[in-house]
Write a protein that holds these residues in place. Structure first.
Motif, PDB file in Angstrom:
ATOM      1  N   VAL A  55       0.738  -1.156   0.174  1.00  0.00           N
ATOM      2  CA  VAL A  55      -0.100  -0.142  -0.039  1.00  0.00           C
ATOM      3  C   VAL A  55       0.938   1.204   0.075  1.00  0.00           C
ATOM      4  N   MET A  56       0.400   2.366  -0.726  1.00  0.00           N
ATOM      5  CA  MET A  56       1.114   3.489  -0.704  1.00  0.00           C
ATOM      6  C   MET A  56       0.324   4.746  -0.367  1.00  0.00           C
ATOM      7  N   ASP A  57       0.850   5.626   0.353  1.00  0.00           N
ATOM      8  CA  ASP A  57       0.027   6.946   0.726  1.00  0.00           C
ATOM      9  C   ASP A  57       0.808   8.090   0.612  1.00  0.00           C
ATOM     10  N   GLN A  58       0.428   9.260   0.407  1.00  0.00           N
ATOM     11  CA  GLN A  58       1.148  10.514   0.673  1.00  0.00           C
ATOM     12  C   GLN A  58       1.301  11.003   2.022  1.00  0.00           C
ATOM     13  N   VAL A  59       2.447  11.243   2.454  1.00  0.00           N
ATOM     14  CA  VAL A  59       2.544  11.875   3.769  1.00  0.00           C
ATOM     15  C   VAL A  59       2.407  13.207   3.721  1.00  0.00           C
ATOM     16  N   ARG A  60       1.665  13.604   4.702  1.00  0.00           N
ATOM     17  CA  ARG A  60       1.336  15.337   4.436  1.00  0.00           C
ATOM     18  C   ARG A  60       1.925  15.858   5.924  1.00  0.00           C
ATOM     19  N   TRP A  61       2.164  17.058   5.971  1.00  0.00           N
ATOM     20  CA  TRP A  61       2.852  17.615   7.159  1.00  0.00           C
ATOM     21  C   TRP A  61       1.833  18.686   7.707  1.00  0.00           C
ATOM     22  N   GLU A  62       1.754  18.834   9.252  1.00  0.00           N
ATOM     23  CA  GLU A  62       1.061  19.983   9.603  1.00  0.00           C
ATOM     24  C   GLU A  62       1.765  20.248  11.009  1.00  0.00           C
ATOM     25  N   ASN A  63       2.252  21.738  11.065  1.00  0.00           N
ATOM     26  CA  ASN A  63       3.015  21.965  12.363  1.00  0.00           C
ATOM     27  C   ASN A  63       4.115  21.034  12.612  1.00  0.00           C
ATOM     28  N   ASP A  64       4.878  20.439  11.614  1.00  0.00           N
ATOM     29  CA  ASP A  64       5.898  19.664  11.494  1.00  0.00           C
ATOM     30  C   ASP A  64       5.602  18.147  12.073  1.00  0.00           C
ATOM     31  N   TRP A  65       4.337  17.761  11.856  1.00  0.00           N
ATOM     32  CA  TRP A  65       4.190  16.452  12.148  1.00  0.00           C
ATOM     33  C   TRP A  65       3.394  15.741  10.943  1.00  0.00           C
ATOM     34  N   PRO A  66       3.840  14.442  10.936  1.00  0.00           N
ATOM     35  CA  PRO A  66       3.209  13.812   9.663  1.00  0.00           C
ATOM     36  C   PRO A  66       2.042  13.366   9.868  1.00  0.00           C
ATOM     37  N   TYR A  67       1.143  13.359   8.831  1.00  0.00           N
ATOM     38  CA  TYR A  67      -0.002  12.464   8.798  1.00  0.00           C
ATOM     39  C   TYR A  67      -0.673  12.063   7.616  1.00  0.00           C
ATOM     40  N   ILE A  68      -1.403  10.981   7.429  1.00  0.00           N
ATOM     41  CA  ILE A  68      -1.944  10.633   6.314  1.00  0.00           C
ATOM     42  C   ILE A  68      -3.364  11.030   6.159  1.00  0.00           C
ATOM     43  N   GLU A  69      -3.720  11.562   5.090  1.00  0.00           N
ATOM     44  CA  GLU A  69      -5.382  11.877   4.948  1.00  0.00           C
ATOM     45  C   GLU A  69      -6.269  10.873   5.478  1.00  0.00           C
ATOM     46  N   GLY A  70      -6.972  11.084   6.412  1.00  0.00           N
ATOM     47  CA  GLY A  70      -7.819  10.271   6.974  1.00  0.00           C
ATOM     48  C   GLY A  70      -7.333   9.328   7.812  1.00  0.00           C
ATOM     49  N   GLY A  71      -6.132   9.474   7.968  1.00  0.00           N
ATOM     50  CA  GLY A  71      -5.334   8.316   9.289  1.00  0.00           C
ATOM     51  C   GLY A  71      -5.429   7.145   8.643  1.00  0.00           C
ATOM     52  N   SER A  72      -6.048   6.779   7.547  1.00  0.00           N
ATOM     53  CA  SER A  72      -5.793   5.333   7.018  1.00  0.00           C
ATOM     54  C   SER A  72      -5.817   5.044   5.585  1.00  0.00           C
ATOM     55  N   PRO A  73      -5.486   3.871   5.087  1.00  0.00           N
ATOM     56  CA  PRO A  73      -5.072   3.692   3.597  1.00  0.00           C
ATOM     57  C   PRO A  73      -6.184   4.239   2.543  1.00  0.00           C
ATOM     58  N   SER A  74      -5.635   5.082   1.871  1.00  0.00           N
ATOM     59  CA  SER A  74      -6.531   5.664   0.580  1.00  0.00           C
ATOM     60  C   SER A  74      -7.125   4.388  -0.201  1.00  0.00           C
ATOM     61  N   LEU A  75      -8.150   4.500  -0.754  1.00  0.00           N
ATOM     62  CA  LEU A  75      -8.636   3.733  -1.845  1.00  0.00           C
ATOM     63  C   LEU A  75      -8.487   3.876  -3.132  1.00  0.00           C
ATOM     64  N   GLU A  76      -8.388   5.330  -3.491  1.00  0.00           N
ATOM     65  CA  GLU A  76      -8.003   5.738  -4.728  1.00  0.00           C
ATOM     66  C   GLU A  76      -7.325   7.522  -4.427  1.00  0.00           C
ATOM     67  N   ALA A  77      -6.366   7.597  -4.990  1.00  0.00           N
ATOM     68  CA  ALA A  77      -5.850   8.869  -4.717  1.00  0.00           C
ATOM     69  C   ALA A  77      -4.878   9.457  -5.985  1.00  0.00           C
ATOM     70  N   SER A  78      -4.538  10.478  -5.962  1.00  0.00           N
ATOM     71  CA  SER A  78      -3.731  11.081  -6.940  1.00  0.00           C
ATOM     72  C   SER A  78      -2.349  10.657  -6.853  1.00  0.00           C
ATOM     73  N   LYS A  79      -1.801  10.264  -8.255  1.00  0.00           N
ATOM     74  CA  LYS A  79      -0.549   9.581  -8.544  1.00  0.00           C
ATOM     75  C   LYS A  79       0.632  10.635  -8.083  1.00  0.00           C
ATOM     76  N   PRO A  80       1.535  10.096  -7.598  1.00  0.00           N
ATOM     77  CA  PRO A  80       2.792  10.709  -7.422  1.00  0.00           C
ATOM     78  C   PRO A  80       3.188  11.565  -9.023  1.00  0.00           C
ATOM     79  N   ILE A  81       4.110  12.472  -9.053  1.00  0.00           N
ATOM     80  CA  ILE A  81       4.407  13.148 -10.220  1.00  0.00           C
ATOM     81  C   ILE A  81       5.793  13.238 -10.427  1.00  0.00           C
ATOM     82  N   PHE A  82       6.125  12.708 -11.666  1.00  0.00           N
ATOM     83  CA  PHE A  82       7.303  12.730 -12.161  1.00  0.00           C
ATOM     84  C   PHE A  82       7.533  13.113 -13.394  1.00  0.00           C
TER      85      PHE A  82
END
Length: 330
Positions: free
Chosen positions: A303-330
């Motif tokens: 499973v893969m998810d984007q790590v986001r940051w708020e006040n220098d703390w990491p979180y995953i959107e919704g706190g659990s695995p995404s079912l569908e999300a935007s791809k990484p950009i390369f």
């Protein structure tokens, strides 16, 4: 439950042919979890000079599969770190688990765990190296066993460099420890003393440096009980590599206190043993981990998810695995 004792029945669903592995039902610009829908626990990855990401993982406890991708979504199986003839032997009849891949001094250095069923005092951590990320890897044998370094259940290695020095972190539910390595990373530094950096709730440690902080990601709970698995990814933060690692309220991971990052949802349970965090070309951070799929509960899928940051703390959107999300950009 300790990870070593529950893996034998979980990895037979990994495909044996070297074929392309695509995320299921990917739409343009998005991906769906799981990214790889067969058992591929304990992921670790590295971006090589050829532009590809190489991902190593536990498979059937024998030879460690190697997958390759240009975009973190579409993966192909390129081979395995070892053959039956070249696989490590320091623990007779032992299984291979939880790799950690690194580039050290121009060599691709792979740390691994090795154990037999119930062998919490005879298990240990070994090291192999190769000129290319796809191998072939040459085994250099064990760094140490549990009974040699006096840390029960010495598995789950993680390598990091700091101020020109090289360190190995490891441990599984008997404390997380660190020790200095030699300059080539292939042995312990002579005279180096281990030190404990976190408590007994954790395994699968990974440390990420960002904005002057060190973030210790780890897993708690049971990894390997199918849909009853309670594995959860947690984190603590420190301004020093060796801690103390604290939660948002200042409580220490030495006392088994932490912040939750990834936990179960209606589609995935047992969410843990995360990889390194890697960035795409837009500076977005991504993390891999394994989970048990409710729809395909045999083994632990990738499973893969984007790590986001708020006040220098990491979180995953919704706190659990995404079912569908935007791809990484390369």
């Amino acid at each position: 439950m300790v990870k070593l004792f529950f893996l034998l029945t979980l990895f037979s669903s990994c495909k044996s042919s070297e074929t392309a592995v695509n995320g299921p039902g990917n739409n343009e610009g998005s991906y769906k979890n799981p990214v790889i829908n067969y058992s591929l626990p304990d992921p670790t990855l590295i971006r090589a000079d050829d532009g590809y990401f190489y991902l190593f993982a536990t498979e059937d406890i024998r030879n460690m599969p190697i997958h390759r991708s240009e975009n973190l979504v579409d993966w192909e199986l390129t081979g395995r770190a070892f053959t039956d003839a070249t696989r490590p032997t320091f623990e007779p009849k032992g299984g291979l688990w939880a790799p950690d891949i690194n580039l050290i001094g121009g060599k691709y250095v792979l740390y691994y765990s090795m154990s037999v069923w119930g062998g919490e005092w005879t298990c240990g951590i070994g090291v192999a190296s190769a000129d290319k990320p796809e191998g072939p890897f040459t085994d250099h044998g064990k760094l140490f066993r549990s009974n040699e370094i006096n840390v029960q259940n010495s598995i789950d290695p993680f390598y990091i460099e700091e101020e020109g020095k090289k360190y190995l972190f490891w441990g599984s539910f008997r404390g997380i420890y660190a020790v200095e390595l030699s300059d080539d990373g292939l042995s312990l530094k002579p005279g180096a003393e281990k030190q404990q950096v976190a408590g007994t709730a954790y395994e699968g440690v990974y440390i990420h440096k960002r904005n002057g902080y060190y973030y210790m990601f780890a897993s708690i709970g049971s990894c390997c009980e199918g849909l009853n698995s309670t594995y959860t990814t947690v984190v603590g933060r420190s301004d020093n590599l060796f801690g103390p690692y604290l939660d948002k309220e200042g409580r220490s991971m030495m006392d088994n206190r932490h912040e939750r990052v990834i936990q179960k949802n209606q589609k995935f349970v047992g969410t843990g043993h995360n990889s390194e965090i890697v960035q795409d070309s837009k500076g977005q951070d991504w993390i891999f981990y394994h989970a048990v799929s409710v729809d395909n509960p045999k083994g632990r899928v990738l499973v893969m998810d984007q790590v986001r940051w708020e006040n220098d703390w990491p979180y995953i959107e919704g706190g659990s695995p995404s079912l569908e999300a935007s791809k990484p950009i390369f």
